[in-house]
Design a protein around this motif. Structure first.
Motif, PDB file in Angstrom:
ATOM      1  N   PHE A  24      51.908  43.667  39.355  1.00  0.00           N
ATOM      2  CA  PHE A  24      52.932  43.665  40.398  1.00  0.00           C
ATOM      3  C   PHE A  24      53.201  42.252  40.896  1.00  0.00           C
ATOM      4  N   TRP A  25      52.140  41.527  41.314  1.00  0.00           N
ATOM      5  CA  TRP A  25      52.326  40.198  41.907  1.00  0.00           C
ATOM      6  C   TRP A  25      52.841  39.194  40.887  1.00  0.00           C
ATOM      7  N   SER A  26      52.481  39.359  39.615  1.00  0.00           N
ATOM      8  CA  SER A  26      53.010  38.501  38.564  1.00  0.00           C
ATOM      9  C   SER A  26      54.531  38.639  38.491  1.00  0.00           C
ATOM     10  N   ARG A  27      54.999  39.866  38.480  1.00  0.00           N
ATOM     11  CA  ARG A  27      56.444  40.110  38.414  1.00  0.00           C
ATOM     12  C   ARG A  27      57.136  39.704  39.709  1.00  0.00           C
ATOM     13  N   ALA A  28      56.503  39.993  40.852  1.00  0.00           N
ATOM     14  CA  ALA A  28      57.114  39.691  42.148  1.00  0.00           C
ATOM     15  C   ALA A  28      57.271  38.189  42.363  1.00  0.00           C
ATOM     16  N   SER A  35      44.275  35.749  34.467  1.00  0.00           N
ATOM     17  CA  SER A  35      43.102  36.563  34.174  1.00  0.00           C
ATOM     18  C   SER A  35      43.136  37.820  35.039  1.00  0.00           C
ATOM     19  N   THR A  36      42.713  38.950  34.462  1.00  0.00           N
ATOM     20  CA  THR A  36      42.563  40.164  35.255  1.00  0.00           C
ATOM     21  C   THR A  36      41.106  40.427  35.600  1.00  0.00           C
ATOM     22  N   ASP A  37      40.204  39.553  35.144  1.00  0.00           N
ATOM     23  CA  ASP A  37      38.782  39.663  35.488  1.00  0.00           C
ATOM     24  C   ASP A  37      38.154  38.275  35.402  1.00  0.00           C
ATOM     25  N   GLU A  38      38.459  37.449  36.383  1.00  0.00           N
ATOM     26  CA  GLU A  38      38.131  36.030  36.356  1.00  0.00           C
ATOM     27  C   GLU A  38      36.636  35.726  36.187  1.00  0.00           C
ATOM     28  N   ASP A  39      35.770  36.437  36.890  1.00  0.00           N
ATOM     29  CA  ASP A  39      34.335  36.165  36.818  1.00  0.00           C
ATOM     30  C   ASP A  39      33.562  37.195  36.008  1.00  0.00           C
ATOM     31  N   GLY A  40      34.264  38.158  35.412  1.00  0.00           N
ATOM     32  CA  GLY A  40      33.598  39.181  34.615  1.00  0.00           C
ATOM     33  C   GLY A  40      32.941  40.274  35.446  1.00  0.00           C
ATOM     34  N   ASP A  41      33.223  40.301  36.751  1.00  0.00           N
ATOM     35  CA  ASP A  41      32.616  41.316  37.611  1.00  0.00           C
ATOM     36  C   ASP A  41      33.631  42.310  38.168  1.00  0.00           C
ATOM     37  N   GLY A  42      34.895  42.205  37.724  1.00  0.00           N
ATOM     38  CA  GLY A  42      35.926  43.126  38.169  1.00  0.00           C
ATOM     39  C   GLY A  42      36.419  42.912  39.582  1.00  0.00           C
ATOM     40  N   LYS A  43      36.069  41.785  40.196  1.00  0.00           N
ATOM     41  CA  LYS A  43      36.435  41.545  41.593  1.00  0.00           C
ATOM     42  C   LYS A  43      37.574  40.540  41.774  1.00  0.00           C
ATOM     43  N   TYR A  44      37.885  39.751  40.749  1.00  0.00           N
ATOM     44  CA  TYR A  44      38.877  38.686  40.906  1.00  0.00           C
ATOM     45  C   TYR A  44      39.844  38.639  39.729  1.00  0.00           C
ATOM     46  N   ALA A  45      41.115  38.480  40.031  1.00  0.00           N
ATOM     47  CA  ALA A  45      42.154  38.238  39.037  1.00  0.00           C
ATOM     48  C   ALA A  45      42.937  37.019  39.514  1.00  0.00           C
ATOM     49  N   SER A  46      43.651  36.372  38.618  1.00  0.00           N
ATOM     50  CA  SER A  46      44.404  35.185  39.035  1.00  0.00           C
ATOM     51  C   SER A  46      45.730  35.109  38.303  1.00  0.00           C
ATOM     52  N   LEU A  47      46.684  34.465  38.973  1.00  0.00           N
ATOM     53  CA  LEU A  47      47.980  34.192  38.380  1.00  0.00           C
ATOM     54  C   LEU A  47      48.040  32.718  38.013  1.00  0.00           C
ATOM     55  N   LYS A  48      48.816  32.391  37.009  1.00  0.00           N
ATOM     56  CA  LYS A  48      48.955  31.011  36.537  1.00  0.00           C
ATOM     57  C   LYS A  48      49.888  30.255  37.473  1.00  0.00           C
ATOM     58  N   THR A  49      49.409  29.132  37.998  1.00  0.00           N
ATOM     59  CA  THR A  49      50.230  28.267  38.842  1.00  0.00           C
ATOM     60  C   THR A  49      50.135  26.837  38.323  1.00  0.00           C
ATOM     61  N   HIS A  50      51.086  26.023  38.721  1.00  0.00           N
ATOM     62  CA  HIS A  50      51.076  24.611  38.336  1.00  0.00           C
ATOM     63  C   HIS A  50      50.039  23.859  39.163  1.00  0.00           C
ATOM     64  N   ASP A  51      49.621  22.700  38.677  1.00  0.00           N
ATOM     65  CA  ASP A  51      48.592  21.911  39.355  1.00  0.00           C
ATOM     66  C   ASP A  51      48.963  21.535  40.786  1.00  0.00           C
ATOM     67  N   ASP A  52      50.258  21.414  41.078  1.00  0.00           N
ATOM     68  CA  ASP A  52      50.673  21.008  42.421  1.00  0.00           C
ATOM     69  C   ASP A  52      50.993  22.202  43.328  1.00  0.00           C
ATOM     70  N   GLU A  53      50.663  23.426  42.888  1.00  0.00           N
ATOM     71  CA  GLU A  53      50.873  24.633  43.678  1.00  0.00           C
ATOM     72  C   GLU A  53      49.536  25.195  44.157  1.00  0.00           C
ATOM     73  N   LEU A  54      49.593  26.040  45.179  1.00  0.00           N
ATOM     74  CA  LEU A  54      48.408  26.783  45.582  1.00  0.00           C
ATOM     75  C   LEU A  54      47.975  27.695  44.445  1.00  0.00           C
ATOM     76  N   ARG A  55      46.667  27.881  44.290  1.00  0.00           N
ATOM     77  CA  ARG A  55      46.167  28.901  43.371  1.00  0.00           C
ATOM     78  C   ARG A  55      46.509  30.258  43.984  1.00  0.00           C
ATOM     79  N   ILE A  56      46.748  31.267  43.161  1.00  0.00           N
ATOM     80  CA  ILE A  56      46.967  32.630  43.634  1.00  0.00           C
ATOM     81  C   ILE A  56      45.875  33.494  43.029  1.00  0.00           C
ATOM     82  N   LEU A  57      45.018  33.999  43.908  1.00  0.00           N
ATOM     83  CA  LEU A  57      43.864  34.793  43.507  1.00  0.00           C
ATOM     84  C   LEU A  57      44.006  36.184  44.090  1.00  0.00           C
ATOM     85  N   LEU A  58      43.719  37.207  43.301  1.00  0.00           N
ATOM     86  CA  LEU A  58      43.659  38.577  43.787  1.00  0.00           C
ATOM     87  C   LEU A  58      42.197  38.966  43.841  1.00  0.00           C
ATOM     88  N   GLN A  59      41.795  39.597  44.931  1.00  0.00           N
ATOM     89  CA  GLN A  59      40.383  39.931  45.157  1.00  0.00           C
ATOM     90  C   GLN A  59      40.269  41.404  45.530  1.00  0.00           C
TER      91      GLN A  59
END
Length: 126
Positions: A24-28, A35-59
């Protein structure tokens, strides 16, 4: 002396799997899924952002869904101390970061440096 900066917009997601939330947030936001499982524990996903943008993390969280900010610092304890002097409260230490509460009631986290470089928008605190 230490350094800090605003680094991450965190979307806290309750009662939804992170892959669905990330889609949803990727499209929005027009950002691809990093990544849909950033640390391998099912708690974190992330969207790709440019180096000069805020990181977008889903928790994945147990509390109601909300948005919070992360502030990265090269000295997490010194930054938490500085923020306490401004009126914030430490709520708890989780893994490697402090959960804080601003005088306004907003929760945020003070985390370790997230990338190899802090980038151009760095605060220096003496």
């Amino acid at each position: 002396m230490h350094h800090s900066r605003l680094c991450t917009l965190v979307l806290d997601c309750q009662d939804i799997d992170l892959e669905t939330a990330a889609q949803f947030w990727s499209r929005a936001l027009g950002k691809s899924i990093e990544s849909t499982d950033e640390d391998g524990d099912g708690k974190y996903a992330s969207l790709k952002t440019h180096d000069d943008e805020l990181r977008i993390l889903l928790q994945r969280v147990d509390h109601p869904s909300r948005v919070h900010l992360d502030i990265e610092a090269d000295d997490v304890d010194a930054e938490a101390d500085r923020l306490e002097q401004l009126g914030a409260k430490r709520i708890g230490f989780v893994k490697r970061w402090w959960v804080m509460e601003a005088p306004t009631g907003h929760r945020f986290c003070v985390v370790r440096r997230q990338g190899a470089d802090f980038g151009p928008h760095l605060n220096r605190w003496d």
